[in-house]
Scaffold this active site. Structure first.
Site, short mmCIF file in Angstrom:
data_model
loop_
_atom_site.label_atom_id
_atom_site.label_comp_id
_atom_site.label_asym_id
_atom_site.label_seq_id
_atom_site.Cartn_x
_atom_site.Cartn_y
_atom_site.Cartn_z
N HIS A 265 0.85 -1.19 0.00
CA HIS A 265 0.00 0.00 0.00
C HIS A 265 0.88 1.23 0.00
CE1 HIS A 265 -3.28 2.72 0.76
NE2 HIS A 265 -4.12 1.71 0.58
N ASP A 319 -7.64 -5.64 0.74
CA ASP A 319 -8.17 -6.63 -0.19
C ASP A 319 -7.77 -8.06 0.14
OD1 ASP A 319 -9.56 -4.89 -1.86
OD2 ASP A 319 -7.75 -4.32 -2.93
N1 CMC Z 1 4.00 -7.77 -3.98
C1 CMC Z 1 5.33 -7.74 -4.16
N2 CMC Z 1 6.05 -6.61 -4.24
C2 CMC Z 1 5.38 -5.46 -4.12
C3 CMC Z 1 4.00 -5.42 -3.91
C4 CMC Z 1 3.31 -6.64 -3.84
N3 CMC Z 1 1.99 -6.66 -3.67
N4 CMC Z 1 3.60 -4.13 -3.82
C5 CMC Z 1 4.71 -3.39 -3.98
N5 CMC Z 1 5.78 -4.19 -4.16
C6 CMC Z 1 7.15 -3.76 -4.38
C7 CMC Z 1 7.35 -3.33 -5.82
O1 CMC Z 1 7.71 -4.43 -6.64
C8 CMC Z 1 8.44 -2.31 -5.67
O2 CMC Z 1 9.64 -2.98 -5.45
P1 CMC Z 1 11.03 -2.40 -6.07
O3 CMC Z 1 11.19 -1.05 -5.44
O4 CMC Z 1 12.05 -3.40 -5.63
O5 CMC Z 1 10.84 -2.32 -7.54
C9 CMC Z 1 8.09 -1.59 -4.37
O6 CMC Z 1 7.38 -2.57 -3.60
C10 CMC Z 1 7.19 -0.38 -4.58
O7 CMC Z 1 6.05 -0.80 -5.32
P2 CMC Z 1 5.16 0.19 -6.16
O8 CMC Z 1 4.29 -0.60 -7.08
O9 CMC Z 1 6.01 1.26 -6.76
O10 CMC Z 1 4.30 0.84 -4.98
P3 CMC Z 1 3.06 1.78 -5.20
O11 CMC Z 1 2.94 2.56 -3.97
O12 CMC Z 1 3.16 2.49 -6.49
O13 CMC Z 1 1.85 0.74 -5.35
C11 CMC Z 1 0.16 -0.80 -4.84
C12 CMC Z 1 0.96 0.40 -4.34
C13 CMC Z 1 -1.01 -1.06 -3.91
C14 CMC Z 1 -0.42 -0.49 -6.25
C15 CMC Z 1 1.08 -2.02 -4.91
O14 CMC Z 1 1.51 -2.35 -3.62
C16 CMC Z 1 0.42 -3.21 -5.57
O15 CMC Z 1 0.42 -3.30 -6.81
N6 CMC Z 1 -0.15 -4.17 -4.78
C17 CMC Z 1 -0.85 -5.30 -5.34
C18 CMC Z 1 -2.24 -4.92 -5.79
C19 CMC Z 1 -3.14 -4.65 -4.61
O16 CMC Z 1 -3.23 -5.43 -3.67
N7 CMC Z 1 -3.89 -3.56 -4.71
C20 CMC Z 1 -4.85 -3.15 -3.67
C21 CMC Z 1 -4.38 -1.92 -2.96
S1 CMC Z 1 -5.25 -1.57 -1.45
C22 CMC Z 1 -6.89 -1.29 -1.86
C23 CMC Z 1 -7.13 -0.37 -2.96
O17 CMC Z 1 -6.44 0.63 -3.16
O18 CMC Z 1 -8.10 -0.62 -3.65
#
Ligand code: CMC
Length: 388
Positions: A265, A319
């Protein structure tokens, strides 16, 4: 990067960039605290109802007994949707995603209720009531329509959440199940400037009607990085299939830089407080209605992730456990995100009102990276190499 007088700092995804003042929701992502209008999510989930929480979010204060009674009665009076909307939904392809059906039907409400009256308090109040009342009816209606059935009418003797489950499953729900569902709606009702709420505020800032505001937010919520993740979590748990496979799955996913759905998140560096409450609700559901083997897979995955992902501040989000609760409630998987929308409409409407209270149209800037000062070339002289 310098732009004459001031320096431009580009932050992809607007991370850490405030785009508004807001008094609706506060997130302390380091300590895992969340509050709506100053009330902790734990207190609201334990003591409030979804409609009371929606009132709090939208109007800013908890209602008195009389205000709550009137609000509930108004919502109940507006639950039905026009036969024209139902007929329109019958023309939607049954194979279409229910979020697309919801986005279209929410937008269609704007055809029925005059627009450009957003400066009139009565219009604002009526729009709030209609959207909160009708969205569950439209979600349930599409479910029955795609099965080839006629939607069933809301039941006036049932409270908000019980009535939704009844319209969806055609059975009056167990009161404990209905209360657990209502608590799920409280947990999903608001979460500051997430993507769909930002989308709602951008749309609101143009002074368009609230049905367009909600329709744009529904479209944004549908994506797998946002509300759509709850569907993917169950698919992932089923793929892992047993707790002893969790470690290997996680290791491979991390090696392949694959995201684990329901984890991570932008705001939290600890476990999302809503995930903790939802886990408790899942356990309550299983204690009363029987276990779900996928819960053991989920807890095994969370355990394994506590070493591999927690070091990067990645923990279960809202989620991760919600789908397990919804499945036990008999909600089909592709309705998990529409159910999220039923709840989040309260937050979107709160932000719509707040945006209108101090509006300035959103119009961010960009850093242009395209070509410049190119000579015009007549069509007969153009070659593919010119694009290289
Ligand atoms: N599993 C593995 N690695 C992750 C995950 C994950 N779920 N989430 C983030 N990371 C890693 C990502 O690979 C990156 O690593 P590195 O810096 O080594 O490349 C680092 O953490 C930062 O990730 P990001 O995608 O740049 O982070 P963000 O703040 O842009 O994205 C997020 C936040 C929620 C989109 C992301 O954590 C994600 O895609 N999670 C999976 C989808 C999910 O569960 N979404 C629901 C979010 S909560 C409810 C909602 O908003 O609806």
């Amino acid at each position: 990067m310098s732009n004459g007088a001031h320096e431009i700092i580009f932050r992809p995804g607007l991370e850490g960039v405030p785009v508004t003042h807001s008094a609706i929701c506060d997130i302390d992502g380091l300590n895992g605290h969340l509050s709506y209008r100053g009330y902790s999510i734990e207190d609201l989930a334990a003591h409030s109802t979804f409609l009371e929480t929606a009132y709090l979010l939208i109007w800013g204060e908890l209602p008195t007994e009389e205000q709550l009674h009137d609000f509930e009665a108004e919502v109940q009076r507006h639950r039905r949707v026009s036969f024209r909307v139902r007929d329109m939904m019958k023309c939607f392809p049954a194979t279409g995603h229910p979020m697309d059906a919801l986005q279209s039907s929410a937008a269609s409400l704007g055809l029925f209720y005059s627009r450009r009256a957003i400066d009139r308090p009565k219009y604002v109040y009526d729009a709030v009531i209609r959207l909160i009342a009708k969205i569950p009816t439209m979600v349930a209606a599409f479910q029955l329509i795609r099965k080839g059935q006629d939607p069933i009418q809301p039941r006036d003797d049932l409270a908000y959440s019980a009535n939704f489950l009844y319209m969806l499953t055609e059975r009056e729900p167990d009161p404990i199940a209905a209360r657990i569902f209502d608590r799920c709606l409280i947990l999903h009702a608001e979460h500051s400037l997430n993507a769909s709420t930002f989308s709602a505020r951008v749309t609101a800032s143009t002074l368009t009607d609230p049905y367009a505001v909600v329709a744009s937010a529904v479209g944004t919520l549908a994506g797998p990085l946002h509300g759509g993740a709850n569907e993917d979590v169950l698919a992932m748990l089923e793929e892992i299939s047993s707790p002893d496979q969790a470690a290997a799955y996680l290791k491979k996913a991390v090696e392949n830089k694959q995201k684990i759905m329901g984890f991570g998140h932008r705001e939290y560096r600890v476990k999302d407080p809503r995930a903790s409450i939802l886990q408790g609700l899942a356990e309550e559901m299983f204690a009363r209605f029987g276990r779900d083997d996928m819960y053991d897979v989920a807890t095994a995955l969370e355990r394994e992730a506590s070493s591999l992902l927690a070091v990067k501040g990645i923990y279960p989000n809202v989620d991760f456990y919600s789908g397990l609760v919804y499945r036990k409630l008999g909600i089909p998987r592709d309705l998990f995100t529409p159910v999220f929308a039923i709840s989040r409409v309260a937050g979107w409407l709160a932000h719509w009102r707040e945006q209108l209270g101090a509006n300035r149209i959103f119009r961010p800037s960009q850093i242009y990276t395209g070509k410049v000062t190119r000579a015009w070339c007549p069509v007969e002289e153009r070659t593919l190499e010119m694009d290289a």
